[in-house]
Design an enzyme around this catalytic site. Structure first.
Site, PDB file in Angstrom:
ATOM      1  N   GLY A 105       0.823   1.810  -7.445  1.00 13.45           N
ATOM      2  CA  GLY A 105      -0.197   1.771  -8.799  1.00 13.45           C
ATOM      3  C   GLY A 105       0.089   3.246  -9.499  1.00 13.45           C
ATOM      4  N   ASP A 137       0.877  -1.092   0.076  1.00 10.38           N
ATOM      5  CA  ASP A 137      -0.045   0.026   0.039  1.00 10.38           C
ATOM      6  C   ASP A 137       0.684   1.095  -0.040  1.00 10.38           C
ATOM      7  OD1 ASP A 137      -2.407  -1.439   0.396  1.00 10.38           O
ATOM      8  OD2 ASP A 137      -1.609  -1.602   2.494  1.00 10.38           O
ATOM      9  N   HIS A 169      -4.258  -1.752  -6.854  1.00 12.56           N
ATOM     10  CA  HIS A 169      -3.669  -0.811  -7.292  1.00 12.56           C
ATOM     11  C   HIS A 169      -4.644   0.143  -7.503  1.00 12.56           C
ATOM     12  CE1 HIS A 169       0.734  -2.440  -8.464  1.00 12.56           C
ATOM     13  NE2 HIS A 169       0.534  -2.377  -7.129  1.00 12.56           N
ATOM     14  N   THR A 170      -4.638   1.291  -6.767  1.00 11.13           N
ATOM     15  CA  THR A 170      -5.463   2.384  -7.277  1.00 11.13           C
ATOM     16  C   THR A 170      -4.937   3.287  -7.988  1.00 11.13           C
ATOM     17  OG1 THR A 170      -6.582   1.911  -5.021  1.00 11.13           O
ATOM     18  CG2 THR A 170      -7.118   4.106  -6.164  1.00 11.13           C
TER      19      THR A 170
END
EC number: 6.3.4.4
Length: 426
Positions: free
Chosen positions: A17, A13, A41-42
């Protein structure tokens, strides 16, 4: 031509991304080399947010080829759902630009049942916080040489025989140990084949695709999932994932020689977060931790679970540098620290009465360390509009330079917001 590995330096985290999405502009081929849909992945593109669990985020860039390597474990159902979702949003999902290694192992329905049953059966203190996606059991079958690979989807009789053999063992566990109903081999076969029909056109020799790209002078970006300290060998065992998350696995998980990897970027969040169980020496169970959680929107992209938050842990980062050999660091979420009067950095641990610079290697050793902090001035400035290194306030630059000094690695990218253009290059 540059071949770049992007990997997380903490517990996942870290904001990989966004950085991968940024670097994709400079790459021709993007490869995912480990993990499964337990990682998310954001990526924010304008007003549109994409959450990708399996497919490399390079798919959002027109003309880029995306590959899923042999080190990944792939859930056919999730893969098909992700394809349908992206296609519905206008993304080109043709097999010409998205390929899966024939050697990639598949997460089967019985892997997910086993993962969830096993975790539910454990006593509270033994739970590791698995996502229940079947990742671990799939890797277990891979190591035991009884796994199902993507290529098996094109050989129905082989697939059926593997499913039948697997369920002899799995059903014995389900009924005898976990009190679950047995799974029917025919039903599992039909379910997998239903998704497999959509998946087969994407199968390819990923290693050859990468080598062909190099022969044509194209650059390749290797996209890691999760983080160094979730690595099966080098993480906070047993609170880890089931694959190697370190940079060296980019080669093994893609089918390429390590000599081809010439840049390794470690993604470091400006503070530390962790999802699920496991030791976390710098965790803040107070108002500051809540501040970081809320301002940083620290909820897991895959599970939605609230992430635990704490100060930056330089001991963890030193170990990441030692394990991954990064050429440079991308520092993310620096803007989240705005508004804090003071910021602490853990520079060492006290372990068994001695000060140490690296994490202890004994199981649960990290649960028995005391962090040693240094505190530096914070800042109130909103830095989300800063576009150059020179425009950052002095306390912000001092924090960045201190991290650089402690790790011994140059920080080449500084993220000051979620958008693509909120990134400063140094």
């Amino acid at each position: 031509m540059s071949n770049v590995v992007v990997m997380g330096a903490q517990w996942g985290d870290e904001g990989k991304g966004k950085i991968v999405d940024l670097l994709t502009r400079e790459s021709d081929v993007i490869v995912r080399f480990q993990g499964g849909n337990n990682a998310g992945h954001t990526v924010l593109v304008g007003e549109k947010q994409y959450i990708l669990h399996l497919i490399p985020s390079g798919i959002l860039h027109e003309g880029k080829k995306c590959l899923i390597g042999n080190g990944v474990v792939l859930d056919p159902e999730v893969f098909c759902r992700e394809i349908d979702s992206l296609r519905a949003q206008g993304v080109d999902m043709s097999p010409a630009r998205l390929m899966i290694s024939r050697k990639t192992h598949l997460i089967m329905p019985y892997h997910k049942v086993l993962d969830q049953a096993r975790e539910a059966h454990k006593c509270k203190d033994a739970k590791i916080g698995t996502t229940g996606r079947g990742i671990g059991p799939c890797y277990e079958d891979k190591s035991a040489r009884i796994g199902v690979r993507a290529a098996d989807l094109a050989m129905p009789e082989l697939l059926r025989s593997k499913i039948e053999a697997a369920l002899v063992e799995k059903n014995a566990l389900f009924t005898g140990l976990y009190g679950q109903q047995p799974l029917d081999a025919d039903a599992v076969f039909e379910e997998v084949m239903a998704h497999g029909a959509k998946l087969v056109p994407y199968l390819a020799d990923v290693s050859s695709e990468i080598h062909d790209a190099w022969a044509e002078g194209r650059s390749v970006l290797f996209e890691g999932a999760q983080g160094t300290h979730l690595d099966i060998d080098h993480g906070t065992y047993p609170f880890v994932t089931s694959s190697n998350t370190v940079s060296g696995n980019a080669a093994a998980g893609s089918g390429v020689p390590p000599t081809k990897l010439d840049r390794i970027i470690a993604i470091v969040k400006a503070y530390t977060t962790r999802v699920g169980a496991g030791p976390f020496p710098t965790e803040l169970d107070d108002a500051t931790g809540e501040y970081l959680q809320q301002k940083g929107h620290e909820f897991g992209a895959t599970t939605g679970r609230k992430r635990r938050c704490g100060w930056l842990d330089a001991v963890v980062l030193r170990e990441s540098v030692r394990l991954n050999g990064p050429t440079d660091i991308a520092l993310t979420k620096l803007d989240v620290l705005s508004g804090l009067k003071e910021i602490s950095i853990c520079t060492a641990y006290i372990y068994r009465g001695e000060q140490v610079a690296y994490p202890p290697q004994e199981q649960n050793g990290m649960a028995h360390v005391t962090p040693v902090y240094e505190t530096i001035p914070g800042w109130d400035d909103d830095i989300t509009g800063c576009t150059t290194w020179e425009s950052l306030p002095a306390p912000v630059k001092a924090y960045v330079l201190r991290i650089e000094e402690i790790t011994g690695v140059r920080i080449s990218l500084v993220s000051v917001g979620p958008e693509r253009d909120q990134t400063i290059r140094r």
